[in-house]
Design a protein around this motif. Structure first.
Motif, PDB file in Angstrom:
ATOM      1  N   ALA A  46      -4.898  -4.681  -8.210  1.00  0.00           N
ATOM      2  CA  ALA A  46      -3.646  -4.100  -8.705  1.00  0.00           C
ATOM      3  C   ALA A  46      -2.746  -3.674  -7.550  1.00  0.00           C
ATOM      4  O   ALA A  46      -1.527  -3.894  -7.589  1.00  0.00           O
ATOM      5  N   ALA A  47      -3.327  -3.075  -6.520  1.00  0.00           N
ATOM      6  CA  ALA A  47      -2.537  -2.640  -5.355  1.00  0.00           C
ATOM      7  C   ALA A  47      -1.920  -3.844  -4.650  1.00  0.00           C
ATOM      8  O   ALA A  47      -0.751  -3.799  -4.240  1.00  0.00           O
ATOM      9  N   LEU A  48      -2.686  -4.917  -4.509  1.00  0.00           N
ATOM     10  CA  LEU A  48      -2.153  -6.122  -3.875  1.00  0.00           C
ATOM     11  C   LEU A  48      -1.030  -6.717  -4.719  1.00  0.00           C
ATOM     12  O   LEU A  48       0.023  -7.095  -4.193  1.00  0.00           O
ATOM     13  N   ALA A  49      -1.244  -6.788  -6.019  1.00  0.00           N
ATOM     14  CA  ALA A  49      -0.243  -7.365  -6.921  1.00  0.00           C
ATOM     15  C   ALA A  49       1.055  -6.559  -6.908  1.00  0.00           C
ATOM     16  O   ALA A  49       2.148  -7.132  -6.961  1.00  0.00           O
ATOM     17  N   GLU A  50       0.943  -5.230  -6.827  1.00  0.00           N
ATOM     18  CA  GLU A  50       2.120  -4.362  -6.766  1.00  0.00           C
ATOM     19  C   GLU A  50       3.038  -4.720  -5.608  1.00  0.00           C
ATOM     20  O   GLU A  50       4.252  -4.559  -5.693  1.00  0.00           O
ATOM     21  N   ARG A  51       2.452  -5.151  -4.509  1.00  0.00           N
ATOM     22  CA  ARG A  51       3.218  -5.490  -3.298  1.00  0.00           C
ATOM     23  C   ARG A  51       3.384  -6.999  -3.119  1.00  0.00           C
ATOM     24  O   ARG A  51       3.774  -7.472  -2.063  1.00  0.00           O
ATOM     25  N   ASN A  52       3.061  -7.765  -4.169  1.00  0.00           N
ATOM     26  CA  ASN A  52       3.162  -9.229  -4.123  1.00  0.00           C
ATOM     27  C   ASN A  52       2.353  -9.846  -2.984  1.00  0.00           C
ATOM     28  O   ASN A  52       2.772 -10.817  -2.353  1.00  0.00           O
ATOM     29  N   ILE A  53       1.198  -9.265  -2.716  1.00  0.00           N
ATOM     30  CA  ILE A  53       0.267  -9.809  -1.724  1.00  0.00           C
ATOM     31  C   ILE A  53      -0.785 -10.597  -2.503  1.00  0.00           C
ATOM     32  O   ILE A  53      -1.443 -10.048  -3.384  1.00  0.00           O
ATOM     33  N   PRO A  54      -0.926 -11.891  -2.199  1.00  0.00           N
ATOM     34  CA  PRO A  54      -1.901 -12.684  -2.953  1.00  0.00           C
ATOM     35  C   PRO A  54      -3.342 -12.230  -2.691  1.00  0.00           C
ATOM     36  O   PRO A  54      -3.678 -11.816  -1.585  1.00  0.00           O
ATOM     37  N   THR A  55      -4.148 -12.312  -3.718  1.00  0.00           N
ATOM     38  CA  THR A  55      -5.573 -12.033  -3.580  1.00  0.00           C
ATOM     39  C   THR A  55      -6.237 -13.287  -3.026  1.00  0.00           C
ATOM     40  O   THR A  55      -6.062 -14.370  -3.557  1.00  0.00           O
ATOM     41  N   SER A  56      -6.951 -13.145  -1.942  1.00  0.00           N
ATOM     42  CA  SER A  56      -7.624 -14.281  -1.309  1.00  0.00           C
ATOM     43  C   SER A  56      -9.117 -14.212  -1.609  1.00  0.00           C
ATOM     44  O   SER A  56      -9.785 -13.279  -1.158  1.00  0.00           O
ATOM     45  N   PRO A  57      -9.646 -15.188  -2.351  1.00  0.00           N
ATOM     46  CA  PRO A  57     -11.070 -15.164  -2.685  1.00  0.00           C
ATOM     47  C   PRO A  57     -11.991 -15.040  -1.472  1.00  0.00           C
ATOM     48  O   PRO A  57     -13.053 -14.438  -1.560  1.00  0.00           O
ATOM     49  N   GLU A  58     -11.580 -15.576  -0.322  1.00  0.00           N
ATOM     50  CA  GLU A  58     -12.442 -15.497   0.862  1.00  0.00           C
ATOM     51  C   GLU A  58     -12.532 -14.083   1.413  1.00  0.00           C
ATOM     52  O   GLU A  58     -13.385 -13.802   2.253  1.00  0.00           O
ATOM     53  N   LEU A  59     -11.682 -13.178   0.951  1.00  0.00           N
ATOM     54  CA  LEU A  59     -11.725 -11.780   1.400  1.00  0.00           C
ATOM     55  C   LEU A  59     -12.506 -10.883   0.440  1.00  0.00           C
ATOM     56  O   LEU A  59     -12.587  -9.682   0.640  1.00  0.00           O
ATOM     57  N   ILE A  60     -13.050 -11.483  -0.610  1.00  0.00           N
ATOM     58  CA  ILE A  60     -13.852 -10.731  -1.580  1.00  0.00           C
ATOM     59  C   ILE A  60     -15.285 -11.222  -1.459  1.00  0.00           C
ATOM     60  O   ILE A  60     -15.560 -12.410  -1.591  1.00  0.00           O
ATOM     61  N   THR A  61     -16.194 -10.299  -1.168  1.00  0.00           N
ATOM     62  CA  THR A  61     -17.598 -10.686  -1.027  1.00  0.00           C
ATOM     63  C   THR A  61     -18.486  -9.659  -1.721  1.00  0.00           C
ATOM     64  O   THR A  61     -18.081  -8.530  -1.947  1.00  0.00           O
ATOM     65  N   GLU A  62     -19.671 -10.093  -2.054  1.00  0.00           N
ATOM     66  CA  GLU A  62     -20.630  -9.216  -2.729  1.00  0.00           C
ATOM     67  C   GLU A  62     -21.588  -8.624  -1.704  1.00  0.00           C
ATOM     68  O   GLU A  62     -22.187  -9.348  -0.913  1.00  0.00           O
ATOM     69  N   GLY A  63     -21.710  -7.310  -1.744  1.00  0.00           N
ATOM     70  CA  GLY A  63     -22.673  -6.634  -0.884  1.00  0.00           C
ATOM     71  C   GLY A  63     -23.914  -6.278  -1.670  1.00  0.00           C
ATOM     72  O   GLY A  63     -23.960  -6.400  -2.885  1.00  0.00           O
TER      73      GLY A  63
END
Length: 84
Positions: A46-63
Motif C-alpha cells: 500500500a505504501a509503495l502504491a501510494e507513491r506510484n512505486i512498482p512492487t518488484s517480486p524480486e524484492l519480496i522474499t520469505e524468511g
C-alpha cells in the motif's frame, strides 16, 4: 493503543520512501505464518502504491521466522546474493 502488522509494514515502508529509497524489499514469513506476515506485506504494498512505486517480486522474499537467529541473519544473506 497499539500497532498492527499492516500499519507496521506501511509506516516502515513510508519511512524508507521519505529517506529517498525507491527499491525497498520485504522479508515475509512462511505460509503457515500468513496471518502474521500477510498484513505487513499488504501494508508495504500500500505504501509503495501510494507513491506510484512498482512492487518488484524480486524484492519480496520469505524468511524463516521459526529458527532462532535466522530473522537477523537471512536479510544480509539475501541482500548479498541478490545485489539489491
Amino acid at each position: 493503543m497499539g500497532i498492527d502488522n499492516w500499519t507496521g509494514g506501511l509506516i516502515a515502508t513510508e519511512h524508507l520512501i521519505k529517506l529517498g529509497h525507491q527499491r525497498i524489499g520485504i522479508i515475509t514469513g512462511p505460509d503457515e505464518m500468513a496471518l502474521l506476515t500477510l498484513p505487513g506485506l499488504t501494508g508495504y504494498s500500500a505504501a509503495l502504491a501510494e507513491r506510484n512505486i512498482p512492487t518488484s517480486p524480486e524484492l519480496i522474499t520469505e524468511g524463516d521466522f521459526t529458527t532462532p537467529g535466522r530473522v537477523t541473519k537471512e536479510p544480509w544473506r539475501y541482500l548479498k546474493t541478490n545485489k539489491v
